[in-house]
Design a protein around this motif. Structure first.
Motif, short mmCIF file in Angstrom:
data_model
loop_
_atom_site.label_atom_id
_atom_site.label_comp_id
_atom_site.label_asym_id
_atom_site.label_seq_id
_atom_site.Cartn_x
_atom_site.Cartn_y
_atom_site.Cartn_z
N UNK A 13 0.82 -1.20 0.00
CA UNK A 13 0.00 0.00 0.00
C UNK A 13 0.86 1.26 0.00
N UNK A 14 1.92 1.27 0.81
CA UNK A 14 2.77 2.47 0.85
C UNK A 14 3.47 2.68 -0.49
N UNK A 15 3.80 1.59 -1.19
CA UNK A 15 4.39 1.73 -2.53
C UNK A 15 3.39 2.35 -3.50
N UNK A 16 2.14 1.89 -3.43
CA UNK A 16 1.10 2.42 -4.32
C UNK A 16 0.82 3.89 -4.05
N UNK A 17 0.86 4.28 -2.78
CA UNK A 17 0.59 5.67 -2.44
C UNK A 17 1.69 6.57 -2.99
N UNK A 18 2.93 6.10 -2.93
CA UNK A 18 4.06 6.90 -3.41
C UNK A 18 4.25 6.84 -4.92
N UNK A 19 3.58 5.92 -5.57
CA UNK A 19 3.78 5.74 -7.01
C UNK A 19 3.19 6.91 -7.80
N UNK A 20 3.79 7.17 -8.94
CA UNK A 20 3.30 8.22 -9.83
C UNK A 20 2.04 7.73 -10.55
#
Length: 156
Positions: A13-20
């Motif tokens: 989830x944290x990766x998805x939030x930070x993704x462009x």
């Protein structure tokens, strides 16, 4: 002595939030509203049908049903209103239905039915559903209903 090593599992989830890219929250909400729109008419019909059934089975003209003690049916009908009242945001229909459920619970616990209070709730639901009230007027209706539903049978 060995050194302490910390291991941190990757958080998807944290990766998805930070993704462009991706959707903005506003876009997601607009898409959700659009997806719900086809259900609006059907839900409002269900709400109106539940209100009509409450009126016919438990309104002032329904002395026979009132005497029969079919209170579970009344509770179920009011729950149907709560289920679909989300399609009327700001109308306070949901809050009126919750107050109605509280009244039914209190009457069932005391084993004494306050049909005048039931009539007040039926009329208030109709008023909130059909009349264009401002937010202060809607709040006043809900405050009054909450007072009615919380009144104990021995105080009435």
């Amino acid at each position: 002595m060995s050194a302490v090593r910390k291991f941190r599992a990757p958080n998807r989830l944290s990766k998805l939030v930070r993704a462009e890219g991706g959707r903005l929250a506003q876009e997601a909400l607009a898409a959700a509203d659009a997806a719900l729109e086809p259900l609006r008419a059907e839900s409002l019909e269900a709400l109106d049908a539940a209100m009509a059934e409450i009126e016919s089975l438990f309104g002032k003209s329904a002395a026979a049903t009132r005497a029969s003690g079919a209170y579970r049916d009344l509770y179920g009908l009011v729950l149907r209103i709560i289920d679909v009242s989300g399609f009327l945001p700001g109308s306070c229909v949901d809050q009126a239905a919750i107050s109605f459920c509280t009244l039914i619970d209190n009457c069932a616990e005391s084993d004494a039915w306050r049909w005048d209070a039931v009539d007040v709730h039926i009329n208030a639901l109709r008023l909130l559903r059909t009349v264009d009230l401002n937010p202060q007027q809607r709040r006043a209706v809900i405050d009054g209903l909450n007072k009615v539903s919380q009144l104990r049978i021995d105080e009435a």
